[in-house]
Write a protein that holds these residues in place. Structure first.
Motif, mmCIF file in Angstrom:
data_model
loop_
_atom_site.group_PDB
_atom_site.id
_atom_site.type_symbol
_atom_site.label_atom_id
_atom_site.label_comp_id
_atom_site.label_asym_id
_atom_site.label_seq_id
_atom_site.Cartn_x
_atom_site.Cartn_y
_atom_site.Cartn_z
ATOM 1 N N THR A 211 0.972 -1.346 0.046
ATOM 2 C CA THR A 211 0.096 -0.021 -0.096
ATOM 3 C C THR A 211 0.758 1.193 0.208
ATOM 4 O O THR A 211 2.151 1.321 0.478
ATOM 5 N N VAL A 212 0.293 2.157 -0.487
ATOM 6 C CA VAL A 212 1.124 3.511 -0.645
ATOM 7 C C VAL A 212 -0.193 4.872 -0.388
ATOM 8 O O VAL A 212 -1.233 4.584 -0.710
ATOM 9 N N ALA A 213 0.289 5.893 0.235
ATOM 10 C CA ALA A 213 -0.701 6.968 0.677
ATOM 11 C C ALA A 213 0.335 8.273 0.807
ATOM 12 O O ALA A 213 1.562 8.197 1.253
ATOM 13 N N TRP A 214 -0.334 9.345 0.577
ATOM 14 C CA TRP A 214 0.196 10.759 0.751
ATOM 15 C C TRP A 214 -0.412 11.219 2.260
ATOM 16 O O TRP A 214 -1.263 10.906 2.463
ATOM 17 N N LEU A 215 0.583 11.970 2.997
ATOM 18 C CA LEU A 215 0.010 12.857 4.105
ATOM 19 C C LEU A 215 1.092 13.949 4.117
ATOM 20 O O LEU A 215 1.980 14.044 3.669
ATOM 21 N N HIS A 216 0.684 15.063 5.041
ATOM 22 C CA HIS A 216 1.299 16.105 5.648
ATOM 23 C C HIS A 216 1.175 16.976 4.290
ATOM 24 O O HIS A 216 2.459 17.451 3.970
ATOM 25 N N SER A 217 0.376 17.281 3.436
ATOM 26 C CA SER A 217 0.139 17.991 2.357
ATOM 27 C C SER A 217 1.385 17.604 1.326
ATOM 28 O O SER A 217 2.174 18.456 0.857
ATOM 29 N N ASP A 218 1.340 16.473 1.261
ATOM 30 C CA ASP A 218 2.535 15.765 0.249
ATOM 31 C C ASP A 218 3.956 15.767 0.665
ATOM 32 O O ASP A 218 4.783 15.555 -0.059
ATOM 33 N N GLN A 219 4.036 16.006 1.975
ATOM 34 C CA GLN A 219 5.528 16.062 2.323
ATOM 35 C C GLN A 219 5.940 14.663 2.931
ATOM 36 O O GLN A 219 7.207 14.435 3.168
ATOM 37 N N THR A 220 5.056 13.952 2.998
ATOM 38 C CA THR A 220 5.394 12.393 3.583
ATOM 39 C C THR A 220 4.627 11.371 2.994
ATOM 40 O O THR A 220 3.267 11.459 2.531
ATOM 41 N N ILE A 221 5.042 10.208 2.505
ATOM 42 C CA ILE A 221 4.835 9.118 2.061
ATOM 43 C C ILE A 221 4.536 7.951 3.159
ATOM 44 O O ILE A 221 5.529 7.542 3.947
ATOM 45 N N LEU A 222 3.509 7.229 2.934
ATOM 46 C CA LEU A 222 3.009 5.994 3.677
ATOM 47 C C LEU A 222 3.201 4.790 2.863
ATOM 48 O O LEU A 222 2.774 4.962 1.685
ATOM 49 N N SER A 223 4.005 3.659 3.563
ATOM 50 C CA SER A 223 3.881 2.554 2.751
ATOM 51 C C SER A 223 4.026 1.272 3.452
ATOM 52 O O SER A 223 4.263 1.460 4.650
ATOM 53 N N SER A 224 3.268 0.258 3.080
ATOM 54 C CA SER A 224 3.483 -1.170 3.913
ATOM 55 C C SER A 224 4.185 -2.145 2.918
ATOM 56 O O SER A 224 3.815 -1.831 1.523
ATOM 57 N N CYS A 225 4.363 -3.152 3.389
ATOM 58 C CA CYS A 225 4.981 -4.518 2.756
ATOM 59 C C CYS A 225 4.042 -5.596 2.662
ATOM 60 O O CYS A 225 3.554 -5.689 3.860
ATOM 61 N N SER A 226 4.276 -6.337 1.466
ATOM 62 C CA SER A 226 3.288 -7.829 1.569
ATOM 63 C C SER A 226 3.963 -8.768 2.575
ATOM 64 O O SER A 226 3.349 -9.650 2.880
ATOM 65 N N ASP A 227 5.302 -8.708 2.776
ATOM 66 C CA ASP A 227 6.312 -9.598 3.042
ATOM 67 C C ASP A 227 6.718 -9.485 4.681
ATOM 68 O O ASP A 227 7.245 -10.016 5.237
ATOM 69 N N MET A 228 6.258 -8.369 5.221
ATOM 70 C CA MET A 228 6.698 -7.969 6.548
ATOM 71 C C MET A 228 5.804 -7.057 7.182
ATOM 72 O O MET A 228 5.011 -6.083 6.606
ATOM 73 N N GLY A 229 5.812 -7.003 8.479
ATOM 74 C CA GLY A 229 4.892 -5.820 9.303
ATOM 75 C C GLY A 229 5.472 -4.468 9.206
ATOM 76 O O GLY A 229 6.545 -4.315 8.693
ATOM 77 N N GLY A 230 4.530 -3.521 9.696
ATOM 78 C CA GLY A 230 5.020 -2.198 9.767
ATOM 79 C C GLY A 230 4.353 -1.223 8.747
ATOM 80 O O GLY A 230 4.211 -1.671 7.557
ATOM 81 N N VAL A 231 4.283 -0.070 9.002
ATOM 82 C CA VAL A 231 4.145 1.171 8.285
ATOM 83 C C VAL A 231 5.311 1.855 8.396
ATOM 84 O O VAL A 231 5.538 2.406 9.132
ATOM 85 N N ARG A 232 5.556 2.244 6.881
ATOM 86 C CA ARG A 232 6.899 2.921 6.972
ATOM 87 C C ARG A 232 6.570 4.483 6.479
ATOM 88 O O ARG A 232 5.842 4.676 5.420
ATOM 89 N N LEU A 233 7.320 5.502 7.276
ATOM 90 C CA LEU A 233 6.860 6.899 6.665
ATOM 91 C C LEU A 233 8.003 7.388 6.232
ATOM 92 O O LEU A 233 9.292 7.423 6.614
#
Length: 351
Positions: free
Chosen positions: A150-172
């Motif tokens: 998954t991917v998403a934008w936040l903080h008025s496009d200053q930050t990107i969010l992503s997650s992985c299929s094969d491991m836990g956690g959400v990376r900013l």
């Protein structure tokens, strides 16, 4: 004994294979719209309020895993197993741009100002395409530790969010530096990540858990454990007092945000639920399932006297999105499966 109540969905047919992603546009002068991604390779655009089919985007040669619309619902984007992400004219259905990748593309998202398109997939690379210079090479962030789910934008496009299929956690990710600045820890891989409409919360699903994170300070606000695997969840956008969740048990459930108590249990899908999303005004929510249907549920409870309503479906043969307005059509009326509002609910556990 409490009287049984049912929430009666609008049932949207048309896809021939599982529906794996849904995305609502913001409210526009022409209303709001719903785009769906399916393994049948044919994303579809619908009226977000009535569920009526508007058009089908033709061009992908493999399953479409992700879809999104820009803020004006004039441009659509899709991510596919055919190693491409495509940008479409949402009025005519024509392909505006096709961005080739070297592996399956699992997710895509427009930036808030719609000038950028973010993609991620099996290559473990995030790519940012400039919609003002679509022929230019994309910017690549290549430090994802796993395949991007998954991917998403936040903080008025200053930050990107992503997650992985094969491991836990959400990376900013910090967009300016291209570095991972924070990881929101989860036990299982995150299958769904949604930034709330007001930008306050990040809603995630991992395993049997639904979590709500502070989108500014990144602390864990709420964590609720379910007795089934949850694949997708969405927070009500207007008041933020409830959320909807769906997963492997085929039911679409509504919960109280503050307590985790189950408010409603909607039955009707005949396969696991892959995606749920609240409409931009919070008056309804949509679910997409392995059974190939989209169901639009009213947020309020209806009485059993109401009937399930069939929604206009695309004619035989593949058709591009049409400029002409599609008139509502009701057909194949039948009573929906009853969804009982339970008194006993899963207990929320703070993590």
């Amino acid at each position: 004994m409490e009287k049984k109540r049912v929430t009666v969905p609008l049932v949207c047919h048309g896809h021939s294979r599982p529906v794996v992603d849904l995305f609502y546009s913001p409210i526009t002068p022409d209303g709001f719209f719903l785009i769906s991604a399916s393994k049948d390779s044919n994303p579809m655009l619908r009226n977000g309020e009535t569920g009526d089919w508007i058009g089908t985007f033709q061009g992908h040669k493999g399953a479409v895993w992700s879809c999104c619309l820009d803020r004006n619902a004039l441009i659509a984007a899709t991510a596919s197993a055919d190693f491409s992400a495509k940008v479409w004219d949402a009025i005519t259905g024509d392909v505006k741009h096709s961005f080739d990748h070297k592996h399956i593309v699992r997710s895509c998202a427009f930036s808030e100002d719609t000038h950028l398109l973010l993609t991620g997939g099996m290559e473990k690379i995030l790519r940012i395409y400039d919609m003002n210079r679509p022929d230019a090479l994309p910017r690549e962030l290549d430090k994802s530790p796993g395949s991007v789910r998954t991917v998403a934008w936040l903080h008025s496009d200053q930050t990107i969010l992503s997650s992985c299929s094969d491991m836990g956690g959400v990376r900013l990710w910090d967009v300016r530096s291209g570095e991972i600045v924070r990881t929101l820890e989860t036990k299982s891989s995150v299958t769904s990540a949604e930034v709330s409409q007001d930008g306050r919360y990040i809603t995630t699903c991992d395993g049997t858990s639904v979590k709500f994170w502070d989108a500014n300070h990144f602390g864990l606000v709420k964590s609720y454990e379910m007795n089934y695997t949850v694949v997708s969840a969405s927070l009500e956008p207007k008041y933020g007092n409830k959320f909807v969740a769906g997963g492997e048990d085929m039911w679409v459930r509504v919960f109280d945000f503050n307590t985790g108590d189950e408010i409603a249990c909607n039955k009707g899908h005949h396969g696991p639920v892959h995606c749920v999303r609240f409409s931009p005004g919070g008056e309804s929510y949509a679910s997409g399932s392995e059974d190939g249907t989209i169901r639009i549920w009213q947020a309020g409870l209806l009485t059993p006297e109401d009937n399930e309503v069939g929604i206009t479906t695309p004619p035989s043969g593949m058709v591009k999105a049409q400029v002409e307005e599609v008139l509502p059509k009701l057909e194949d009326c039948q009573i929906a499966d009853e969804g009982k509002v339970k008194e006993e609910t899963p207990n929320g556990k703070e993590k």
